[in-house]
Design a protein around this motif. Structure first.
Motif, mmCIF file in Angstrom:
data_model
loop_
_atom_site.group_PDB
_atom_site.id
_atom_site.type_symbol
_atom_site.label_atom_id
_atom_site.label_comp_id
_atom_site.label_asym_id
_atom_site.label_seq_id
_atom_site.Cartn_x
_atom_site.Cartn_y
_atom_site.Cartn_z
ATOM 1 N N HIS A 6 0.855 -1.184 0.000
ATOM 2 C CA HIS A 6 0.000 0.000 0.000
ATOM 3 C C HIS A 6 0.891 1.234 0.000
ATOM 4 O O HIS A 6 1.370 1.661 1.044
ATOM 5 N N ASP A 7 1.112 1.786 -1.195
ATOM 6 C CA ASP A 7 1.896 3.010 -1.336
ATOM 7 C C ASP A 7 1.196 3.889 -2.366
ATOM 8 O O ASP A 7 0.127 3.534 -2.870
ATOM 9 N N ALA A 13 -3.111 3.306 -8.763
ATOM 10 C CA ALA A 13 -3.622 2.206 -9.594
ATOM 11 C C ALA A 13 -5.017 1.795 -9.120
ATOM 12 O O ALA A 13 -5.918 1.578 -9.939
ATOM 13 N N GLN A 14 -5.213 1.702 -7.815
ATOM 14 C CA GLN A 14 -6.520 1.341 -7.246
ATOM 15 C C GLN A 14 -7.582 2.365 -7.650
ATOM 16 O O GLN A 14 -8.737 2.007 -7.878
ATOM 17 N N ASN A 19 -0.005 5.623 -12.596
ATOM 18 C CA ASN A 19 0.683 5.528 -11.307
ATOM 19 C C ASN A 19 2.203 5.534 -11.385
ATOM 20 O O ASN A 19 2.870 5.135 -10.443
ATOM 21 N N ASP A 20 2.737 6.038 -12.499
ATOM 22 C CA ASP A 20 4.190 6.192 -12.508
ATOM 23 C C ASP A 20 4.554 7.479 -11.769
ATOM 24 O O ASP A 20 3.702 8.322 -11.494
ATOM 25 N N GLU A 21 5.820 7.607 -11.436
ATOM 26 C CA GLU A 21 6.280 8.733 -10.610
ATOM 27 C C GLU A 21 5.916 10.093 -11.205
ATOM 28 O O GLU A 21 5.433 10.984 -10.501
#
Length: 75
Positions: A6-7, A13-14, A19-21
Motif C-alpha cells: 500500500h503506497d 492504480a486502485q 501511477n508512474d512517478e
C-alpha cells in the motif's frame, strides 16, 4: 489478510489513475485542495474514487496511511 503493498503507486492504480512517478507528481501539482476540504470530498474524483476513499477511511482500512499521505500532498 491483504498482504499487498500500500503506497502511492498502488493507491493511484486502485483509483484507476496513471501511477508512474511523473504522473503522480503531475496529479499532485494540478490538484490542490483548500484546507477545509476533505480528500474524499475533492471535486476531481469520480463517484467510485470518492466512495473508495470514503469507505477506506471509514473502515480504517490498510489504505488509510497512504490516503493520509496523498491528503497531505494535496493540501
Amino acid at each position: 489478510m491483504d498482504m499487498s503493498q500500500h503506497d502511492l503507486h498502488t493507491l493511484f492504480a486502485q483509483l484507476g489513475l496513471d501511477n508512474d512517478e511523473q504522473a503522480i507528481r503531475q496529479f499532485v501539482s494540478q490538484h490542490k485542495l483548500p484546507a477545509n476540504t476533505a480528500i474524499q470530498d475533492a471535486p476531481f474524483w469520480n463517484q467510485a474514487q470518492a466512495s473508495f476513499l470514503r469507505e477506506s477511511l471509514k473502515q480504517d482500512a490498510e489504505w488509510c496511511e497512504v490516503i493520509d499521505e496523498l491528503n497531505t500532498l494535496l493540501h
